[in-house]
Design an enzyme around this catalytic site. Structure first.
Site, PDB file in Angstrom:
ATOM      1  N   GLU A  64       2.748  -2.641  -2.248  1.00 24.23           N
ATOM      2  CA  GLU A  64       2.124  -2.033  -3.421  1.00 24.23           C
ATOM      3  C   GLU A  64       2.688  -2.603  -4.721  1.00 24.23           C
ATOM      4  OE1 GLU A  64       2.359   2.217  -2.816  1.00 24.23           O
ATOM      5  OE2 GLU A  64       0.817   2.115  -1.244  1.00 24.23           O
ATOM      6  N   ASN A  65       2.113  -2.155  -5.827  1.00 23.28           N
ATOM      7  CA  ASN A  65       2.535  -2.639  -7.140  1.00 23.28           C
ATOM      8  C   ASN A  65       2.300  -1.533  -8.160  1.00 23.28           C
ATOM      9  OD1 ASN A  65       1.983  -4.216  -9.855  1.00 23.28           O
ATOM     10  ND2 ASN A  65       3.010  -5.636  -8.478  1.00 23.28           N
ATOM     11  N   ALA A  66       3.133  -1.517  -9.214  1.00 24.62           N
ATOM     12  CA  ALA A  66       2.977  -0.521 -10.281  1.00 24.62           C
ATOM     13  C   ALA A  66       1.589  -0.611 -10.906  1.00 24.62           C
ATOM     14  CB  ALA A  66       4.044  -0.733 -11.348  1.00 24.62           C
ATOM     15  N   TYR A  68      -1.615  -0.562  -9.712  1.00 22.72           N
ATOM     16  CA  TYR A  68      -2.074  -0.168  -8.369  1.00 22.72           C
ATOM     17  C   TYR A  68      -3.026  -1.147  -7.656  1.00 22.72           C
ATOM     18  CZ  TYR A  68       0.052   4.488  -9.107  1.00 22.72           C
ATOM     19  OH  TYR A  68       0.917   5.514  -9.313  1.00 22.72           O
ATOM     20  N   CYS A  73      -3.091  -4.433   1.348  1.00 27.78           N
ATOM     21  CA  CYS A  73      -3.009  -3.724   2.631  1.00 27.78           C
ATOM     22  C   CYS A  73      -2.269  -4.561   3.676  1.00 27.78           C
ATOM     23  CB  CYS A  73      -4.402  -3.439   3.178  1.00 27.78           C
ATOM     24  SG  CYS A  73      -5.374  -2.299   2.200  1.00 27.78           S
ATOM     25  N   GLU A  75      -3.075  -5.253   6.674  1.00 27.78           N
ATOM     26  CA  GLU A  75      -3.941  -6.154   7.454  1.00 27.78           C
ATOM     27  C   GLU A  75      -4.120  -7.495   6.746  1.00 27.78           C
ATOM     28  OE1 GLU A  75      -4.447  -3.024   6.637  1.00 27.78           O
ATOM     29  OE2 GLU A  75      -5.690  -1.958   8.099  1.00 27.78           O
ATOM     30  N   CYS A 115     -10.462  -4.901   3.845  1.00 26.11           N
ATOM     31  CA  CYS A 115      -9.849  -5.518   5.026  1.00 26.11           C
ATOM     32  C   CYS A 115     -10.888  -5.819   6.095  1.00 26.11           C
ATOM     33  CB  CYS A 115      -8.756  -4.617   5.587  1.00 26.11           C
ATOM     34  SG  CYS A 115      -7.314  -4.549   4.514  1.00 26.11           S
TER      35      CYS A 115
HETATM   36  N1  THU Z   1      -3.506   0.704   3.459  1.00 26.96           N
HETATM   37  C1  THU Z   1      -3.289  -0.321   4.349  1.00 26.96           C
HETATM   38  O1  THU Z   1      -2.319  -1.075   4.217  1.00 26.96           O
HETATM   39  N2  THU Z   1      -4.174  -0.475   5.363  1.00 26.96           N
HETATM   40  C2  THU Z   1      -5.215   0.352   5.615  1.00 26.96           C
HETATM   41  O2  THU Z   1      -5.932   0.135   6.584  1.00 26.96           O
HETATM   42  C3  THU Z   1      -5.477   1.490   4.741  1.00 26.96           C
HETATM   43  C4  THU Z   1      -4.634   1.603   3.538  1.00 26.96           C
HETATM   44  C5  THU Z   1      -2.532   0.899   2.390  1.00 26.96           C
HETATM   45  C6  THU Z   1      -3.002   0.600   1.004  1.00 26.96           C
HETATM   46  C7  THU Z   1      -2.056   1.446   0.176  1.00 26.96           C
HETATM   47  O3  THU Z   1      -0.847   0.732  -0.010  1.00 26.96           O
HETATM   48  C8  THU Z   1      -1.781   2.636   1.069  1.00 26.96           C
HETATM   49  O4  THU Z   1      -2.128   2.256   2.382  1.00 26.96           O
HETATM   50  C9  THU Z   1      -2.543   3.898   0.690  1.00 26.96           C
HETATM   51  O5  THU Z   1      -3.883   3.630   0.560  1.00 26.96           O
END
Ligand code: THU
Length: 161
Positions: A64-66, A68, A73, A75, A115
């Site tokens: 993640e990052n500040a 947003y 993700c 994947e 994704c």
């Molecule tokens: N996120 C994933 O990494 N994969 C998914 O399939 C769903 C969501 C992450 C994105 C974000 O960092 C956090 O989960 C909440 O949405």
């Protein structure tokens, strides 16, 4: 006018113990990969693990990052790593898991829309079905024979040529 139906089915397992050895191993790797996530904003830690056709296991976690929307993700982190380390090497299977301080990790989650688009293109460009194994830290496990099942009527590079 005629109606057209799009259908798909998945395998639903009661728990990780019902999986065959290679799927079980991959789901455990995905569970372990959740500990490598950087998710200080959502506190939702996602891990993914893939088995490539060359036998290598590659993992990814959400970063993640500040700011947003900059966050990535698990994947897509994995797909980028796999493709950079082993260009053009198909992925045979990818497991996805998660943990969170706020919600119980007792059911499968499935990839977000962005994704799905990435998975779909990875699958078609490597010309190999990318099996998905979806499960939490406990509970039911979903197995999909190919990732593109999750994105019917996908927009693909065929439209661009
Ligand atoms: N996120 C994933 O990494 N994969 C998914 O399939 C769903 C969501 C992450 C994105 C974000 O960092 C956090 O989960 C909440 O949405």
């Amino acid at each position: 006018m005629k109606e057209q139906k799009f259908e798909f089915s998945i395998q639903v397992y009661d728990g990780i113990d019902e999986l065959d050895d290679s799927d079980r191993k991959l789901l455990i790797e995905a569970r372990n990969a959740t500990t490598k996530a950087y998710a200080p904003y959502s506190h939702f830690f996602v891990g993914a693990a893939a088995r490539l056709s060359n036998g290598q296991i590659v993992t990814g976690s959400n970063q993640e990052n500040a700011s947003y929307p900059v966050g990535i993700c698990a994947e897509r982190v994995l797909l980028g790593s796999a493709s950079s380390l082993y260009p053009d090497t198909p992925i045979e299977a990818m497991a996805i898991s998660y943990q969170s301080e706020r919600v119980k990790s007792d059911h499968p989650i499935s990839p977000c829309g962005m994704c799905r688009q990435s998975l779909q293109e990875f699958e078609t460009r490597t010309n190999k079905k990318l099996r998905l194994i979806l499960g939490g830290m406990e509970g039911k496990v979903y197995v999909l024979s190919k990732a593109s099942l999750l994105l019917p009527l996908a927009f693909t590079n065929e439209e661009l040529t």
